[in-house]
Design a protein around this motif. Structure first.
Motif, PDB file in Angstrom:
ATOM      1  N   VAL A 100       1.074  35.521  -4.918  1.00 40.86           N
ATOM      2  CA  VAL A 100       0.287  34.565  -4.124  1.00 40.86           C
ATOM      3  C   VAL A 100       1.186  33.358  -3.858  1.00 40.86           C
ATOM      4  CG1 VAL A 100      -1.841  33.224  -4.021  1.00 40.86           C
ATOM      5  CG2 VAL A 100      -1.793  35.367  -5.320  1.00 40.86           C
ATOM      6  N   PRO A 101       1.878  33.317  -2.706  1.00 39.40           N
ATOM      7  CA  PRO A 101       2.888  32.292  -2.420  1.00 39.40           C
ATOM      8  C   PRO A 101       2.438  30.843  -2.623  1.00 39.40           C
ATOM      9  CG  PRO A 101       2.999  34.034  -0.787  1.00 39.40           C
ATOM     10  CD  PRO A 101       1.771  34.309  -1.618  1.00 39.40           C
ATOM     11  N   VAL A 102       1.166  30.555  -2.376  1.00 41.08           N
ATOM     12  CA  VAL A 102       0.700  29.174  -2.501  1.00 41.08           C
ATOM     13  C   VAL A 102       0.879  28.650  -3.925  1.00 41.08           C
ATOM     14  CG1 VAL A 102      -1.708  29.706  -3.094  1.00 41.08           C
ATOM     15  CG2 VAL A 102      -1.174  27.595  -1.868  1.00 41.08           C
ATOM     16  N   THR A 103       0.940  29.551  -4.907  1.00 45.23           N
ATOM     17  CA  THR A 103       1.092  29.105  -6.293  1.00 45.23           C
ATOM     18  C   THR A 103       2.454  28.453  -6.531  1.00 45.23           C
ATOM     19  OG1 THR A 103       1.869  31.299  -7.014  1.00 45.23           O
ATOM     20  CG2 THR A 103      -0.500  30.842  -7.194  1.00 45.23           C
ATOM     21  N   GLN A 104       3.450  28.816  -5.725  1.00 44.37           N
ATOM     22  CA  GLN A 104       4.761  28.170  -5.875  1.00 44.37           C
ATOM     23  C   GLN A 104       4.679  26.706  -5.456  1.00 44.37           C
ATOM     24  OE1 GLN A 104       8.292  29.089  -3.299  1.00 44.37           O
ATOM     25  NE2 GLN A 104       9.284  29.592  -5.234  1.00 44.37           N
ATOM     26  N   THR A 105       3.914  26.442  -4.409  1.00 48.81           N
ATOM     27  CA  THR A 105       3.727  25.056  -3.973  1.00 48.81           C
ATOM     28  C   THR A 105       3.032  24.248  -5.058  1.00 48.81           C
ATOM     29  OG1 THR A 105       3.548  25.767  -1.657  1.00 48.81           O
ATOM     30  CG2 THR A 105       2.732  23.569  -2.187  1.00 48.81           C
ATOM     31  N   LEU A 106       2.053  24.871  -5.714  1.00 45.43           N
ATOM     32  CA  LEU A 106       1.313  24.192  -6.780  1.00 45.43           C
ATOM     33  C   LEU A 106       2.165  24.020  -8.038  1.00 45.43           C
ATOM     34  CD1 LEU A 106      -1.804  23.343  -6.656  1.00 45.43           C
ATOM     35  CD2 LEU A 106      -1.036  24.850  -4.840  1.00 45.43           C
ATOM     36  N   SER A 107       3.358  24.611  -8.065  1.00 47.43           N
ATOM     37  CA  SER A 107       4.229  24.525  -9.231  1.00 47.43           C
ATOM     38  C   SER A 107       5.396  23.558  -9.007  1.00 47.43           C
ATOM     39  CB  SER A 107       4.779  25.924  -9.572  1.00 47.43           C
ATOM     40  OG  SER A 107       3.736  26.836  -9.803  1.00 47.43           O
ATOM     41  N   LEU A 108       5.343  22.766  -7.942  1.00 50.38           N
ATOM     42  CA  LEU A 108       6.419  21.833  -7.643  1.00 50.38           C
ATOM     43  C   LEU A 108       6.408  20.632  -8.590  1.00 50.38           C
ATOM     44  CD1 LEU A 108       6.225  21.832  -3.746  1.00 50.38           C
ATOM     45  CD2 LEU A 108       8.189  22.570  -5.102  1.00 50.38           C
ATOM     46  N   PRO A 109       7.597  20.089  -8.910  1.00 46.44           N
ATOM     47  CA  PRO A 109       7.661  18.943  -9.827  1.00 46.44           C
ATOM     48  C   PRO A 109       7.014  17.686  -9.260  1.00 46.44           C
ATOM     49  CG  PRO A 109       9.814  19.407  -8.865  1.00 46.44           C
ATOM     50  CD  PRO A 109       8.927  20.551  -8.510  1.00 46.44           C
ATOM     51  N   ARG A 171      18.186  22.334 -21.032  1.00 45.06           N
ATOM     52  CA  ARG A 171      17.761  23.723 -20.903  1.00 45.06           C
ATOM     53  C   ARG A 171      16.545  23.781 -19.995  1.00 45.06           C
ATOM     54  NH1 ARG A 171      12.751  26.817 -21.743  1.00 45.06           N
ATOM     55  NH2 ARG A 171      13.457  28.990 -21.665  1.00 45.06           N
ATOM     56  N   VAL A 172      16.551  24.726 -19.055  1.00 42.77           N
ATOM     57  CA  VAL A 172      15.385  24.988 -18.210  1.00 42.77           C
ATOM     58  C   VAL A 172      15.156  26.496 -18.169  1.00 42.77           C
ATOM     59  CG1 VAL A 172      15.707  22.951 -16.746  1.00 42.77           C
ATOM     60  CG2 VAL A 172      16.767  25.138 -16.085  1.00 42.77           C
ATOM     61  N   MET A 173      13.970  26.894 -17.738  1.00 46.63           N
ATOM     62  CA  MET A 173      13.701  28.310 -17.523  1.00 46.63           C
ATOM     63  C   MET A 173      14.545  28.808 -16.352  1.00 46.63           C
ATOM     64  SD  MET A 173       9.584  28.730 -18.060  1.00 46.63           S
ATOM     65  CE  MET A 173       9.117  27.470 -16.879  1.00 46.63           C
ATOM     66  N   GLN A 174      14.750  30.118 -16.284  1.00 51.18           N
ATOM     67  CA  GLN A 174      15.512  30.712 -15.187  1.00 51.18           C
ATOM     68  C   GLN A 174      14.635  30.675 -13.938  1.00 51.18           C
ATOM     69  OE1 GLN A 174      18.897  31.949 -15.279  1.00 51.18           O
ATOM     70  NE2 GLN A 174      18.453  31.649 -13.126  1.00 51.18           N
ATOM     71  N   ASN A 175      14.662  29.536 -13.265  1.00 51.62           N
ATOM     72  CA  ASN A 175      13.788  29.306 -12.118  1.00 51.62           C
ATOM     73  C   ASN A 175      14.525  28.370 -11.160  1.00 51.62           C
ATOM     74  OD1 ASN A 175      11.749  27.636 -10.582  1.00 51.62           O
ATOM     75  ND2 ASN A 175      10.325  29.058 -11.558  1.00 51.62           N
ATOM     76  N   ASP A 176      14.646  28.772  -9.893  1.00 52.68           N
ATOM     77  CA  ASP A 176      15.417  27.986  -8.927  1.00 52.68           C
ATOM     78  C   ASP A 176      14.859  26.579  -8.746  1.00 52.68           C
ATOM     79  OD1 ASP A 176      17.102  30.106  -8.549  1.00 52.68           O
ATOM     80  OD2 ASP A 176      16.142  30.808  -6.700  1.00 52.68           O
ATOM     81  N   VAL A 177      13.539  26.444  -8.761  1.00 51.01           N
ATOM     82  CA  VAL A 177      12.932  25.119  -8.590  1.00 51.01           C
ATOM     83  C   VAL A 177      13.337  24.200  -9.736  1.00 51.01           C
ATOM     84  CG1 VAL A 177      10.766  23.828  -8.455  1.00 51.01           C
ATOM     85  CG2 VAL A 177      10.974  26.017  -7.277  1.00 51.01           C
ATOM     86  N   PHE A 178      13.331  24.735 -10.967  1.00 53.31           N
ATOM     87  CA  PHE A 178      13.712  23.939 -12.132  1.00 53.31           C
ATOM     88  C   PHE A 178      15.172  23.485 -12.037  1.00 53.31           C
ATOM     89  CE2 PHE A 178      10.578  24.521 -15.794  1.00 53.31           C
ATOM     90  CZ  PHE A 178       9.505  24.732 -14.937  1.00 53.31           C
ATOM     91  N   VAL A 179      16.042  24.408 -11.636  1.00 56.33           N
ATOM     92  CA  VAL A 179      17.467  24.090 -11.516  1.00 56.33           C
ATOM     93  C   VAL A 179      17.677  23.006 -10.467  1.00 56.33           C
ATOM     94  CG1 VAL A 179      19.731  24.985 -10.855  1.00 56.33           C
ATOM     95  CG2 VAL A 179      18.220  26.354 -12.314  1.00 56.33           C
ATOM     96  N   ASP A 180      17.010  23.159  -9.323  1.00 57.17           N
ATOM     97  CA  ASP A 180      17.144  22.167  -8.251  1.00 57.17           C
ATOM     98  C   ASP A 180      16.530  20.826  -8.651  1.00 57.17           C
ATOM     99  OD1 ASP A 180      18.452  23.984  -6.649  1.00 57.17           O
ATOM    100  OD2 ASP A 180      16.634  24.651  -5.621  1.00 57.17           O
ATOM    101  N   MET A 181      15.471  20.843  -9.435  1.00 53.56           N
ATOM    102  CA  MET A 181      14.858  19.609  -9.923  1.00 53.56           C
ATOM    103  C   MET A 181      15.862  18.824 -10.755  1.00 53.56           C
ATOM    104  SD  MET A 181      11.635  19.103 -12.564  1.00 53.56           S
ATOM    105  CE  MET A 181      12.529  19.919 -13.919  1.00 53.56           C
ATOM    106  N   MET A 182      16.551  19.494 -11.664  1.00 50.23           N
ATOM    107  CA  MET A 182      17.509  18.819 -12.527  1.00 50.23           C
ATOM    108  C   MET A 182      18.685  18.260 -11.715  1.00 50.23           C
ATOM    109  SD  MET A 182      15.904  19.004 -15.269  1.00 50.23           S
ATOM    110  CE  MET A 182      17.091  17.924 -16.058  1.00 50.23           C
TER     111      MET A 182
END
Length: 328
Positions: A100-109, A171-182
């Protein structure tokens, strides 16, 4: 770790999971999966829902809760729920990102400014819209649970501003959003398994990590990273969903009972989570951790502009983010 507080002990006893012979007495028995252990707020929330459903249907419908990944990990059980192999699932929005793609938007920092803001968004019209997206994937969204807020903690110094993060290794989870956030915050992201975090902080491989208070406490990370910054950079919702196949077999009256019980369980789950967070915070402070609450959060949020530009690309997603930010 014990997650159930004494305040709700009596209530939770009455919400005990229906198993074995008791389940056999029911006309309909629904199987519900959760990856967390018995006693965890999400598990106790679904158990409370089960108790209310059984009472209001006079024992016709029972919900059998399987904690501790007994039926599989989140992504596997989500798929099984879609196909009706499992009737219900409690899972993090993060596990729905590919479905459900919308969940990625809801997971933004920094999308949600506080737990209260998140609840206001999910309990209103936006939550109803998101539920429609789940329905298109054969999942009926019944309730949004609280998954807590993730925060930075480290072994080096108190972090109060974005500048304090420059050059630090987290340390972050293997997740592109997390990496880009840092990267946007000027820090270095180091993806690694959760089980390696303690020793990696202890030996200086990384400076710190990020998570919620209960995880910071139960993992022992507070022992090696005593500076905990309450920046609440990520609040990923949790969902209780039922298979569309199962749902369509229920009468409209039973569906309404299920919806009401699920919403009532969300109120309890959020209360339990808040209590657990407070208990964990008090415990780590007593053990010597320093909790930094004076945080220049505005600057952290403004630093996320490139992350939002990368992941919020469609007019629909941009509109959703705008409406979430405007929700009071």
């Amino acid at each position: 770790m014990k997650f159930v507080t004494t305040t709700f002990a009596g209530l939770l006893l009455s919400a005990a999971v229906v198993t074995g012979a008791a389940a056999a007495e029911c006309e309909i028995t629904l199987r519900s999966s959760d990856t967390h252990p018995d006693g965890y707020p999400t598990v106790e929330g679904v158990k409370a829902m089960a108790a209310e459903v059984k009472e209001k249907t006079e024992g016709r419908i029972c919900i059998e809760v399987f904690p501790s990944s007994q039926l599989g990990e989140e992504k596997d059980t989500i798929e099984q729920t879609q196909f009706g192999v499992i009737d219900m699932v409690r899972a993090s929005f993060g596990s729905f990102n590919d479905i459900v793609p919308v969940t990625q938007t809801l997971s933004l920092p920094y999308l949600f400014t506080s737990p209260e803001h998140q609840h206001a968004v999910l309990d209103g019209p936006i939550g109803e819209e998101i539920a429609e997206d789940f329905a298109e994937k054969d999942l009926i969204a019944l309730a949004y649970y609280d998954g807590g807020a993730r925060n930075f903690y480290n072994s080096q110094k108190p972090i109060k501003t974005v500048e304090d993060l420059k050059g630090m290794k987290f340390r972050v989870m293997q997740n592109d959003v997390f990496v880009d956030m840092m990267s946007a915050l000027g820090a270095n992201a180091t993806p690694m398994p959760y089980g390696e975090v303690y020793s990696s902080i202890q030996t200086g491989v990384i400076d710190g990590a990020e998570n919620n208070f209960p995880s910071y406490d139960s993992s022992g990370h507070a022992e090696v990273a005593k500076y905990f910054t309450l920046d609440q950079h990520l609040m990923v919702p949790e969902l209780v969903a039922v298979s569309k196949t199962t749902w369509e077999k229920l009468s409209p009256e039973d569906q309404e009972i299920m919806r009401t019980a699920a919403k009532n369980s969300a109120t309890l789950q959020r209360k339990l989570w808040a209590e657990q967070e407070k208990a964990s915070e008090e415990k780590v402070i007593a053990a010597g951790a320093e909790v930094i609450k004076e945080v220049d959060k505005t600057a952290f949020i403004e630093a996320m502009a490139p992350v939002y530009e990368k992941y919020v690309t469609t007019p629909e997603a941009q509109d959703l983010v705008k409406r979430i930010q405007e929700t009071k």
